[in-house]
Scaffold this motif. Structure first.
Motif, short mmCIF file in Angstrom:
data_model
loop_
_atom_site.label_atom_id
_atom_site.label_comp_id
_atom_site.label_asym_id
_atom_site.label_seq_id
_atom_site.Cartn_x
_atom_site.Cartn_y
_atom_site.Cartn_z
N ARG A 1 0.84 -1.19 0.00
CA ARG A 1 0.00 0.00 0.00
C ARG A 1 0.88 1.24 0.00
NH1 ARG A 1 -4.87 0.40 4.20
NH2 ARG A 1 -3.19 0.69 5.72
N LEU A 2 0.66 2.08 -1.00
CA LEU A 2 1.41 3.33 -1.15
C LEU A 2 0.48 4.50 -0.88
CD1 LEU A 2 3.27 2.49 -4.50
CD2 LEU A 2 4.02 2.02 -2.15
N THR A 3 0.96 5.47 -0.10
CA THR A 3 0.14 6.62 0.27
C THR A 3 0.85 7.91 -0.14
OG1 THR A 3 -0.76 5.41 2.18
CG2 THR A 3 -1.05 7.80 2.15
N LEU A 4 0.22 8.68 -1.01
CA LEU A 4 0.74 10.00 -1.36
C LEU A 4 0.74 10.85 -0.10
CD1 LEU A 4 -1.31 10.59 -4.65
CD2 LEU A 4 0.93 9.48 -4.40
N ASN A 5 1.86 11.48 0.21
CA ASN A 5 2.02 12.08 1.54
C ASN A 5 2.40 13.55 1.47
OD1 ASN A 5 2.11 12.01 4.39
ND2 ASN A 5 4.33 11.74 4.35
N ARG A 6 1.50 14.34 0.83
CA ARG A 6 1.61 15.81 0.88
C ARG A 6 0.24 16.36 1.31
NH1 ARG A 6 3.61 18.86 -4.18
NH2 ARG A 6 4.45 20.34 -2.65
N PRO A 7 -0.26 15.95 2.45
CA PRO A 7 -1.63 16.37 2.82
C PRO A 7 -1.79 17.87 2.96
CG PRO A 7 -0.50 15.36 4.69
CD PRO A 7 0.35 15.10 3.48
N ASP A 8 -0.70 18.57 3.33
CA ASP A 8 -0.78 20.03 3.46
C ASP A 8 -0.95 20.72 2.11
OD1 ASP A 8 1.80 19.01 2.94
OD2 ASP A 8 2.70 20.96 3.40
#
Length: 278
Positions: A17-24
């Protein structure tokens, strides 16, 4: 302090599972994020214990689109613009051509380039209240890959891309844009259940069958259409509405300019997907 990872990696049995991690930044697709995503896909492919990949976004949504300001320097001309689009599309090609099946798990929003990314995955599973669409067609250009045609067919693709309207996750399932839609709180479990079921098939079988199906899509002209779309998008960026919008962004900021543009299209149309499903 080191910079945070732009793509988080988890191993859940035979699932990566890969999660794009730029929530800001609403998971905006920067050059660096796309580069890290391609590397993460290659790592998963090279791991013999992994059979299926799930791609999702951190925070409030999947992705709000391309971060066009990140990683590009120098004068902007139609030719440099087309080259920028070609390089971005090359990363999306890598997603499409990843040998292992990739499931896009969409919650919140998959808008503009975020929708492009989701549509380059093999399957799209979304929350019922997610929003999926490409509103930049209203004044900024052309979807630079146009997977919409292959997912929706000509008439429904035109319905979305000649208005910039978005659909909910529930509507996306009815249109065939998504394979499943679920309540937001059930989305994680539903996606992992599908991934686990796919993972019961032999890894070599998954790779072989995906390869044949993808080559079928390529025989329908996918790669050629993307090259045409790159040029048309670059040309559209020089049109008066696009130039005026960039000036407006400089005056009042991106978010207010987007709200101002989309106000003319409010409210959303009353469920055109349901009418097509009748």
């Amino acid at each position: 302090m080191s910079a945070p990872e732009l793509v988080l990696r988890e191993t859940l049995g035979s699932v990566r599972r890969l999660t794009l991690n730029r929530p800001d930044r609403r998971n905006a697709l920067s050059v660096e994020l796309l580069r890290e995503l391609v590397a993460a896909l290659e790592e998963a492919t090279d791991d013999p214990g992994i059979s299926v990949i799930v791609l999702r976004g951190a925070g409030k949504g999947f992705s709000a689109g391309f971060d066009l300001a990140a990683g590009y320097t120098g004068p902007r001309t139609i030719w440099t613009d087309r080259e920028r689009l070609r390089r971005t599309n090359r990363a999306l090609d890598e997603v499409f051509n990843t040998p292992l099946p990739v499931i896009a798990q969409v919650h919140g929003f998959a808008i503009a380039g975020g929708a492009d990314l989701a549509l380059h995955c093999d399957l799209l599973v979304c929350a019922r209240d997610a929003r999926i669409g490409f509103p930049p067609v209203r004044n900024l250009g052309v979807p630079p890959t146009n997977m919409w045609l292959y997912r929706l067919g000509p008439q429904l693709a035109k319905r979305m891309l000649l208005t910039g309207d978005s659909v909910t996750g529930a509507e996306a399932r009815r249109l065939g844009l998504a394979i499943e839609s679920h309540a937001p709180e059930a989305l994680d479990g539903a996606v992992l259940a599908l991934a686990d079921r796919m993972g019961k098939v032999g890894r070599e079988m998954l790779i072989g069958n995906k390869h044949v199906l993808n080559r079928g899509i390529d025989l329908m002209g996918r790669a050629t259409l993307a090259r045409i779309a790159e040029t048309e998008d670059a040309v559209a960026h020089t049109a008066p509405p696009a130039l005026a919008f960039r000036e407006r962004v400089a005056e009042i900021g991106l978010a207010p300019a987007l709200r101002e543009r989309d106000a003319a299209f409010a409210p959303d149309p009353p469920g055109f997907a349901e009418r097509h499903a009748d």
